[in-house]
Scaffold this motif. Structure first.
Motif, PDB file in Angstrom:
ATOM      1  N   LYS A 163       0.808  -1.226   0.000  1.00 30.90           N
ATOM      2  CA  LYS A 163       0.000   0.000   0.000  1.00 30.90           C
ATOM      3  C   LYS A 163       0.844   1.281   0.000  1.00 30.90           C
ATOM      4  CE  LYS A 163      -4.100   1.820   2.304  1.00 30.90           C
ATOM      5  NZ  LYS A 163      -4.949   1.743   3.491  1.00 30.90           N
ATOM      6  N   THR A 164       1.838   1.354   0.869  1.00 24.83           N
ATOM      7  CA  THR A 164       2.697   2.547   0.930  1.00 24.83           C
ATOM      8  C   THR A 164       4.114   2.170   0.509  1.00 24.83           C
ATOM      9  OG1 THR A 164       3.327   2.205   3.245  1.00 24.83           O
ATOM     10  CG2 THR A 164       1.334   3.510   2.838  1.00 24.83           C
ATOM     11  N   TYR A 165       4.236   1.521  -0.632  1.00 28.12           N
ATOM     12  CA  TYR A 165       5.517   0.988  -1.132  1.00 28.12           C
ATOM     13  C   TYR A 165       6.700   1.931  -0.864  1.00 28.12           C
ATOM     14  CZ  TYR A 165       9.008  -0.537  -4.544  1.00 28.12           C
ATOM     15  OH  TYR A 165      10.170  -0.935  -5.150  1.00 28.12           O
ATOM     16  N   GLY A 166       7.702   1.407  -0.173  1.00 30.84           N
ATOM     17  CA  GLY A 166       8.918   2.173   0.073  1.00 30.84           C
ATOM     18  C   GLY A 166       8.836   3.129   1.243  1.00 30.84           C
ATOM     19  N   ARG A 167       7.704   3.152   1.925  1.00 31.87           N
ATOM     20  CA  ARG A 167       7.537   4.093   3.037  1.00 31.87           C
ATOM     21  C   ARG A 167       6.998   3.351   4.246  1.00 31.87           C
ATOM     22  NH1 ARG A 167       3.240   7.491   4.744  1.00 31.87           N
ATOM     23  NH2 ARG A 167       1.914   6.868   3.010  1.00 31.87           N
ATOM     24  N   CYS A 168       7.587   3.611   5.414  1.00 33.32           N
ATOM     25  CA  CYS A 168       7.119   2.984   6.651  1.00 33.32           C
ATOM     26  C   CYS A 168       6.016   3.857   7.239  1.00 33.32           C
ATOM     27  CB  CYS A 168       8.267   2.852   7.644  1.00 33.32           C
ATOM     28  SG  CYS A 168       7.755   2.096   9.203  1.00 33.32           S
ATOM     29  N   VAL A 169       4.941   3.218   7.697  1.00 32.46           N
ATOM     30  CA  VAL A 169       3.786   3.989   8.186  1.00 32.46           C
ATOM     31  C   VAL A 169       3.894   4.360   9.672  1.00 32.46           C
ATOM     32  CG1 VAL A 169       2.134   3.133   6.484  1.00 32.46           C
ATOM     33  CG2 VAL A 169       2.482   1.852   8.610  1.00 32.46           C
ATOM     34  N   ILE A 170       4.890   3.824  10.361  1.00 30.60           N
ATOM     35  CA  ILE A 170       5.018   4.138  11.789  1.00 30.60           C
ATOM     36  C   ILE A 170       5.649   5.531  11.927  1.00 30.60           C
ATOM     37  CG2 ILE A 170       6.003   3.427  14.009  1.00 30.60           C
ATOM     38  CD1 ILE A 170       6.138   0.553  12.909  1.00 30.60           C
ATOM     39  N   GLN A 171       4.913   6.424  12.548  1.00 31.70           N
ATOM     40  CA  GLN A 171       5.385   7.807  12.660  1.00 31.70           C
ATOM     41  C   GLN A 171       6.204   7.988  13.936  1.00 31.70           C
ATOM     42  OE1 GLN A 171       5.146  10.086  10.179  1.00 31.70           O
ATOM     43  NE2 GLN A 171       4.290   8.348   9.043  1.00 31.70           N
ATOM     44  N   ASP A 172       7.502   7.830  13.806  1.00 31.51           N
ATOM     45  CA  ASP A 172       8.405   8.057  14.940  1.00 31.51           C
ATOM     46  C   ASP A 172       9.734   8.541  14.375  1.00 31.51           C
ATOM     47  OD1 ASP A 172       9.585   5.829  13.834  1.00 31.51           O
ATOM     48  OD2 ASP A 172       9.068   4.470  15.467  1.00 31.51           O
ATOM     49  N   ASP A 173      10.790   8.526  15.188  1.00 32.80           N
ATOM     50  CA  ASP A 173      12.063   9.105  14.738  1.00 32.80           C
ATOM     51  C   ASP A 173      12.706   8.362  13.572  1.00 32.80           C
ATOM     52  OD1 ASP A 173      11.880  11.162  16.519  1.00 32.80           O
ATOM     53  OD2 ASP A 173      13.084  10.190  18.071  1.00 32.80           O
TER      54      ASP A 173
END
Lengths: 179, 214
Positions: A51-61
């Protein structure tokens, strides 16, 4: 070229020493100390390969670390050697790096492998520990070897202890800087 | 063996994945409850519960060649507080690649943890090609004919409290040859591409984080 150094602060001064040695070769260095960052564990949600290819959906550092790794030519992980591997702080970074991986499969030496997404970086693991057993040392090098295979990258692993001298550090820095 | 002296610890963030399925198979013979490694907050208290068990079986997925960070955190936490007294430790690690060497480091980690903390390492089981099961029964594994009896033998070792040799899982899994590997590679890649297409992504585009940097 840029080298990204990611270290666990339990390695003492080695992170700073290595950073200075790499800087001395004329290489740009970005350094992160993972214990000071809020990095949560990978949840195996598979979004980064779909779904978000190449991007991690966890919003942290990790959102600050991933762009630097994606653009670097050398990634250096510095960790105390723990049970023949890296610390959990460093392992969290490694687990979350799957967002930068190529989800397709390739063949290398007759085996299935994956790779990094359009990136040609070298990968280094620096373990720190005194009085390590032969089993711990060989496990640490074995982990790096397997990481190299699965990420389809070049690079080396090193183990530092209190007897490691400046000459060795300079040699490691030169290898990291490809000079 | 009753549920008070065996701890079946699932180190996967997925509750219905292959790691949990394998532990459920163990539980069918040994009894006890499957406990899931908490994914948030301190692990101090959880580490204490490990010390109350006589036998600990850890099953987890392989993330980049060894167990996930959260399990390493548990081992570090448990090691710091100490207090183990000969607990028997077994390990199971499963990963997608159909090779043992890809996942073997997980068991080495557990063995070193056991040796450094007064636990008794009893051996483990590496399962390659495990991720493709996605929690489905082991009978769906590509090497089911050899893997199912080998894993059943491993479970009997746990139930009897005897140690299990690496040769048990090594002999049950033969790496696929070049021809099969090529087919696997094409098939798995086509699945990946289909999924990316469904979500409107170009597999050849530069990584998302690079695109943000211009």
């Amino acid at each position: 070229m840029t080298a990204v150094i990611i270290s666990d602060n339990r390695v003492g001064n080695w992170s700073r020493t290595l950073r200075e040695a790499v800087l001395h070769t004329g290489t740009h260095v970005v350094r992160f100390t993972v214990n000071k960052l809020d990095i949560r564990p990978c949840t195996a949600c598979s979004s980064c390969s779909g779904k978000t290819y190449g991007r991690c959906v966890i919003q942290d550092d990790m959102q600050k670390v991933l762009p630097k790794i994606a653009a670097c030519r050398a990634l250096v992980l510095i960790s105390p050697v723990i049970f023949g591997g890296v610390s959990h702080h460093i392992k969290k970074v490694m687990d979350r790096m799957c967002a930068l991986g190529d989800p397709r499969y390739y063949m290398n030496n007759g085996e299935l492998v994956k790779g990094m997404s359009g990136q040609t970086m070298n990968y280094y693991m620096v373990g720190v520990g005194d009085k390590l057993s032969e089993a711990e040392r060989s496990a640490f090098f074995a982990l790096h070897k397997e990481n190299r295979i699965i990420m389809n990258v070049e690079g080396s692993a090193f183990i530092l202890d209190s007897r490691t001298d400046n000459v060795s550090i300079e040699a490691i820095a030169k290898e990291i800087a490809h000079v | 063996m009753n549920k008070y002296n065996i701890m079946l610890l699932c180190a996967s963030p997925r509750r219905k994945g292959t790691s949990a399925m394998l532990l459920e198979r163990v539980r069918n013979l040994t009894g006890g409850d499957v406990v899931f490694l908490p994914q948030k907050d301190s692990l101090e208290e959880f580490a204490m519960t490990m010390k109350q068990a006589e036998t600990i079986v850890i099953s987890g997925p392989c993330y980049i060649n060894t167990y996930p960070a959260r399990l390493i955190e548990l081992l570090e936490t448990a090691s710091r507080s100490g207090g183990f007294s000969g607990q028997k430790l077994y390990g199971i690690i499963n990963g997608g690649m159909p090779y043992i060497h890809t996942h073997r480091h997980g068991l080495t980690t557990l063995q070193l943890f056991a040796e450094q903390n007064h636990l008794s390492w009893q051996g483990g089981f590496v399962l390659g090609g495990g991720a493709m099961l996605d929690g489905k029964p082991l009978e769906n594994h590509m090497s089911r004919k050899k893997v199912v009896p080998a894993f059943n033998q491993f479970i009997r070792h746990i139930a009897e409290g005897s140690s299990s040799l690496d040769s048990l899982y090594e002999q049950a899994q033969t790496p696929p040859g070049r021809f099969v590997t090529r087919i696997f590679s094409k098939f798995l890649t086509s699945m990946v591409l289909k999924n990316l297409k469904k979500h409107g992504h170009d597999p050849n585009a530069p990584n998302w984080y690079l695109r943000q940097q211009g």
